[in-house]
Design a protein around this motif. Structure first.
Motif, PDB file in Angstrom:
ATOM      1  N   GLY B  14       0.786  -1.226   0.000  1.00  0.00           N
ATOM      2  CA  GLY B  14       0.000   0.000   0.000  1.00  0.00           C
ATOM      3  C   GLY B  14       0.822   1.284   0.000  1.00  0.00           C
ATOM      4  N   LYS B  15       2.150   1.162   0.150  1.00  0.00           N
ATOM      5  CA  LYS B  15       2.967   2.380   0.188  1.00  0.00           C
ATOM      6  C   LYS B  15       3.791   2.525  -1.088  1.00  0.00           C
ATOM      7  N   PRO B  16       3.859   3.735  -1.653  1.00  0.00           N
ATOM      8  CA  PRO B  16       4.713   3.920  -2.827  1.00  0.00           C
ATOM      9  C   PRO B  16       6.188   3.793  -2.441  1.00  0.00           C
ATOM     10  N   VAL B  17       6.947   3.104  -3.312  1.00  0.00           N
ATOM     11  CA  VAL B  17       8.363   2.844  -3.045  1.00  0.00           C
ATOM     12  C   VAL B  17       9.131   3.167  -4.314  1.00  0.00           C
ATOM     13  N   THR B  18      10.252   3.858  -4.180  1.00  0.00           N
ATOM     14  CA  THR B  18      11.157   4.046  -5.322  1.00  0.00           C
ATOM     15  C   THR B  18      12.530   3.573  -4.886  1.00  0.00           C
ATOM     16  N   ALA B  19      13.191   2.806  -5.727  1.00  0.00           N
ATOM     17  CA  ALA B  19      14.527   2.312  -5.370  1.00  0.00           C
ATOM     18  C   ALA B  19      15.437   2.385  -6.587  1.00  0.00           C
ATOM     19  N   GLU B  20      16.707   2.588  -6.312  1.00  0.00           N
ATOM     20  CA  GLU B  20      17.729   2.595  -7.354  1.00  0.00           C
ATOM     21  C   GLU B  20      18.446   1.251  -7.236  1.00  0.00           C
ATOM     22  N   VAL B  21      18.307   0.399  -8.235  1.00  0.00           N
ATOM     23  CA  VAL B  21      18.820  -0.974  -8.075  1.00  0.00           C
ATOM     24  C   VAL B  21      19.707  -1.397  -9.244  1.00  0.00           C
ATOM     25  N   ASP B  22      20.604  -2.323  -8.958  1.00  0.00           N
ATOM     26  CA  ASP B  22      21.318  -3.061 -10.000  1.00  0.00           C
ATOM     27  C   ASP B  22      20.236  -3.837 -10.774  1.00  0.00           C
ATOM     28  N   PRO B  23      20.309  -3.873 -12.106  1.00  0.00           N
ATOM     29  CA  PRO B  23      19.251  -4.582 -12.862  1.00  0.00           C
ATOM     30  C   PRO B  23      19.091  -6.051 -12.463  1.00  0.00           C
ATOM     31  N   ARG B  24      20.122  -6.635 -11.865  1.00  0.00           N
ATOM     32  CA  ARG B  24      20.036  -8.049 -11.474  1.00  0.00           C
ATOM     33  C   ARG B  24      19.201  -8.268 -10.219  1.00  0.00           C
ATOM     34  N   THR B  25      18.804  -7.198  -9.562  1.00  0.00           N
ATOM     35  CA  THR B  25      18.076  -7.320  -8.291  1.00  0.00           C
ATOM     36  C   THR B  25      16.745  -8.039  -8.482  1.00  0.00           C
ATOM     37  N   LEU B  26      16.564  -9.110  -7.724  1.00  0.00           N
ATOM     38  CA  LEU B  26      15.293  -9.840  -7.765  1.00  0.00           C
ATOM     39  C   LEU B  26      14.290  -9.141  -6.862  1.00  0.00           C
ATOM     40  N   LEU B  27      13.022  -9.379  -7.107  1.00  0.00           N
ATOM     41  CA  LEU B  27      12.002  -8.792  -6.243  1.00  0.00           C
ATOM     42  C   LEU B  27      12.260  -9.148  -4.781  1.00  0.00           C
ATOM     43  N   VAL B  28      12.612 -10.411  -4.525  1.00  0.00           N
ATOM     44  CA  VAL B  28      12.815 -10.817  -3.127  1.00  0.00           C
ATOM     45  C   VAL B  28      13.982 -10.063  -2.500  1.00  0.00           C
ATOM     46  N   GLN B  29      14.990  -9.734  -3.296  1.00  0.00           N
ATOM     47  CA  GLN B  29      16.116  -8.944  -2.761  1.00  0.00           C
ATOM     48  C   GLN B  29      15.687  -7.505  -2.497  1.00  0.00           C
ATOM     49  N   LEU B  30      14.875  -6.969  -3.395  1.00  0.00           N
ATOM     50  CA  LEU B  30      14.360  -5.616  -3.163  1.00  0.00           C
ATOM     51  C   LEU B  30      13.589  -5.582  -1.837  1.00  0.00           C
ATOM     52  N   LEU B  31      12.747  -6.590  -1.633  1.00  0.00           N
ATOM     53  CA  LEU B  31      11.922  -6.626  -0.420  1.00  0.00           C
ATOM     54  C   LEU B  31      12.786  -6.787   0.831  1.00  0.00           C
ATOM     55  N   ARG B  32      13.681  -7.760   0.805  1.00  0.00           N
ATOM     56  CA  ARG B  32      14.439  -8.099   2.021  1.00  0.00           C
ATOM     57  C   ARG B  32      15.578  -7.123   2.292  1.00  0.00           C
ATOM     58  N   GLU B  33      16.331  -6.808   1.225  1.00  0.00           N
ATOM     59  CA  GLU B  33      17.587  -6.085   1.442  1.00  0.00           C
ATOM     60  C   GLU B  33      17.425  -4.568   1.325  1.00  0.00           C
ATOM     61  N   HIS B  34      16.541  -4.113   0.444  1.00  0.00           N
ATOM     62  CA  HIS B  34      16.347  -2.671   0.306  1.00  0.00           C
ATOM     63  C   HIS B  34      15.257  -2.173   1.247  1.00  0.00           C
ATOM     64  N   LEU B  35      14.162  -2.919   1.335  1.00  0.00           N
ATOM     65  CA  LEU B  35      13.030  -2.450   2.137  1.00  0.00           C
ATOM     66  C   LEU B  35      12.985  -3.083   3.525  1.00  0.00           C
ATOM     67  N   ARG B  36      13.884  -4.020   3.792  1.00  0.00           N
ATOM     68  CA  ARG B  36      13.961  -4.702   5.094  1.00  0.00           C
ATOM     69  C   ARG B  36      12.667  -5.413   5.467  1.00  0.00           C
ATOM     70  N   LEU B  37      11.954  -5.889   4.442  1.00  0.00           N
ATOM     71  CA  LEU B  37      10.752  -6.694   4.704  1.00  0.00           C
ATOM     72  C   LEU B  37      11.191  -8.162   4.646  1.00  0.00           C
ATOM     73  N   THR B  38      11.657  -8.660   5.790  1.00  0.00           N
ATOM     74  CA  THR B  38      12.300  -9.969   5.789  1.00  0.00           C
ATOM     75  C   THR B  38      11.326 -11.120   6.063  1.00  0.00           C
ATOM     76  N   GLY B  39      10.039 -10.829   6.044  1.00  0.00           N
ATOM     77  CA  GLY B  39       9.057 -11.901   6.198  1.00  0.00           C
ATOM     78  C   GLY B  39       9.025 -12.815   4.982  1.00  0.00           C
ATOM     79  N   THR B  40       9.350 -12.279   3.812  1.00  0.00           N
ATOM     80  CA  THR B  40       9.418 -13.090   2.591  1.00  0.00           C
ATOM     81  C   THR B  40      10.768 -13.806   2.591  1.00  0.00           C
ATOM     82  N   HIS B  41      10.740 -15.129   2.489  1.00  0.00           N
ATOM     83  CA  HIS B  41      11.968 -15.917   2.627  1.00  0.00           C
ATOM     84  C   HIS B  41      12.505 -16.400   1.283  1.00  0.00           C
ATOM     85  N   VAL B  42      13.787 -16.751   1.290  1.00  0.00           N
ATOM     86  CA  VAL B  42      14.388 -17.413   0.131  1.00  0.00           C
ATOM     87  C   VAL B  42      14.716 -18.842   0.555  1.00  0.00           C
TER      88      VAL B  42
END
Lengths: 270, 169
Positions: B14-42
């Motif tokens: 529900g919140k707008p997010v903008t991130a500057e990422v390496d093109p290789r960044t997976l969605l799960v990495q964006l969530l866990r490593e950039h947004l610190r939403l670590t509930g989603t696991h790998v």
């Protein structure tokens, strides 16, 4: 993954021009084969061209005796489409046998046939129904499209836009799964449309999807599992690995073809 | 970060997010490593185990097999967004708790996101066979699935008539 630059063209023309300028570039459709392959560094395209923003590449339409499915149409959308379920029920069913629900939300028909994995389901449907594959340049018959394992007749800078399915009178698909991967160890697709009878096999051949002309000839006399009784195909050219020998796969082709014909004519499996 | 980066803007929980990422960044990495939403696991990182399942534009998706840059403009819902931070659990989360639908808990966020998507597609009355078939892409190595199946059936019933499934989507 090796580094790449990422492009999101708005039109097929822009995508084709990017592809023409960057011969090593790869098109990204659903990404459920390409991205895992890139993670393993088995592929390292310097550019990725994402097709998801292009209008008009996804969609399902029936016109007369033909069903057209856009290249970016997801497996789940084919599986649940009332139009597909009514026109070619086996195609909807087959799409629902690919991967798992989350994979089916991303994977696309265009991506599957462009990749031509020797164990994939869609190539069997395309060859088994005698589809026409439409690209930004031309129309290609399924018989000319699948040229071998992971290889197709697509030229550089050629992009699949849609697949045109003739609607068969009868058709069925029998998939014998590898119990670990759930991919087709062998899958046999049969169809009858007037005098055009097709038997297409995935999973078994070491050179990808293929037709079985001896079975097709036998079925022309009478479209019944009895016509294939005792018939088999040579083990030469079949895959052989820890999951099954070439002889085992060749045997399954006969068994599954008989089951598929029985299903197509509405009888219980032979 | 490497010189080769690109910006992506999307909505997460529900919140707008903008991130500057390496093109290789997976969605799960964006969530866990950039947004610190670590509930989603790998779990497997090969799109088989389902520990990374989130909803993208309302549909269950394996976030280890989507690039962040593919999701410009998309709407992503993770396990953190399923219920309000200080409110009661989502009925599916509550059903997993009530039915002991987890042991180590590693697969649980993906199981719950898959279960909520299952209800969206298949309705509130889910029989055991349907649930087991639909869990093809979610692997649990502790429970033997029995209580997960029970939890999903109960959670699906509890979601009837609620708008919980639609929260933040």
């Amino acid at each position: 993954m090796y580094a790449f630059t990422f492009h999101r063209p708005q039109t097929v023309r822009q995508a084709a021009s990017l592809l023409a300028k960057n011969q090593e570039a790869k098109l990204l459709a659903g990404g459920h084969t390409l991205l895992p392959t890139m993670k393993l560094r088995l592929a390292g395209p310097p550019q990725l061209i994402d097709l998801s923003l292009i209008d008009g590449l996804a969609g399902i339409e029936q016109s007369g005796r033909s069903l057209t499915i856009g290249a970016m149409t997801r497996h789940n959308d084919v599986n649940t489409s009332p139009v597909v379920q009514q026109a070619i029920p086996v195609l909807a069913k087959l799409a629902g046998m690919i991967g798992d629900p989350a994979v089916r939300h991303m994977g696309t028909i265009g991506g599957s046939i462009a990749n031509n994995d020797p164990n994939a389901d869609y190539p069997a449907a395309c060859l088994g129904l005698g589809v026409t594959i439409v690209t930004n340049k031309r129309r290609i018959k399924a018989d000319e499209f699948f040229t071998g394992m992971f290889s197709t007749a697509l030229e550089p800078a050629e992009i699949i836009t849609k697949v045109s399915f003739p609607i068969p009178k009868k058709a069925a698909y029998q998939k014998f799964r590898n119990q670990a991967s759930r991919f087709a160890l062998v899958g046999v697709f049969v169809s009858k449309r007037g005098s055009d009878i097709r038997v297409a096999v995935t999973g078994a051949g070491s050179n990808g999807v293929f037709r079985v002309s001896s079975f097709e000839e036998a079925l022309k006399k009478r479209f019944s599992p009895k016509s294939l009784e005792g018939m088999t195909i040579p083990a030469d050219g079949m895959n052989s690995d820890i999951h099954g020998s070439a002889e085992y796969r060749a045997h399954l082709v006969g068994v599954l073809a008989r089951r598929a014909v029985a299903e197509a004519i509405g009888k219980s499996a032979a | 970060m490497a010189a080769n980066t690109a910006a992506v803007s999307l909505t997460v929980n529900g919140k707008p997010v903008t991130a500057e990422v390496d093109p290789r960044t997976l969605l799960v990495q964006l969530l866990r490593e950039h947004l610190r939403l670590t509930g989603t696991h790998v779990g497997c990182d090969t799109s088989q185990c389902g520990a990374c399942v989130v909803h993208v534009n309302g549909k269950a998706t394996k976030s280890c097999t989507v690039l962040a840059l593919q999701l410009g403009g998309a709407n992503v819902l993770t396990i953190e967004g399923l219920a309000a931070p200080d409110g009661p659990l989502h009925p599916m989360q509550e059903a997993f708790r009530e039915n002991h639908g987890l042991q180590c808990g590693y697969c649980t966020p993906g199981m719950i996101m898959t279960a909520v998507d299952m209800v969206r597609r298949k309705g509130n009355d889910l029989d055991e066979h349907t649930i087991r078939e639909e869990l093809e892409g979610n692997i649990c190595r502790c429970t033997g699935y029995h209580n997960i199946v029970k939890a999903i059936a109960a959670g699906a019933r509890a979601m009837r008539g609620t708008s919980a499934a639609k929260a933040a989507e």
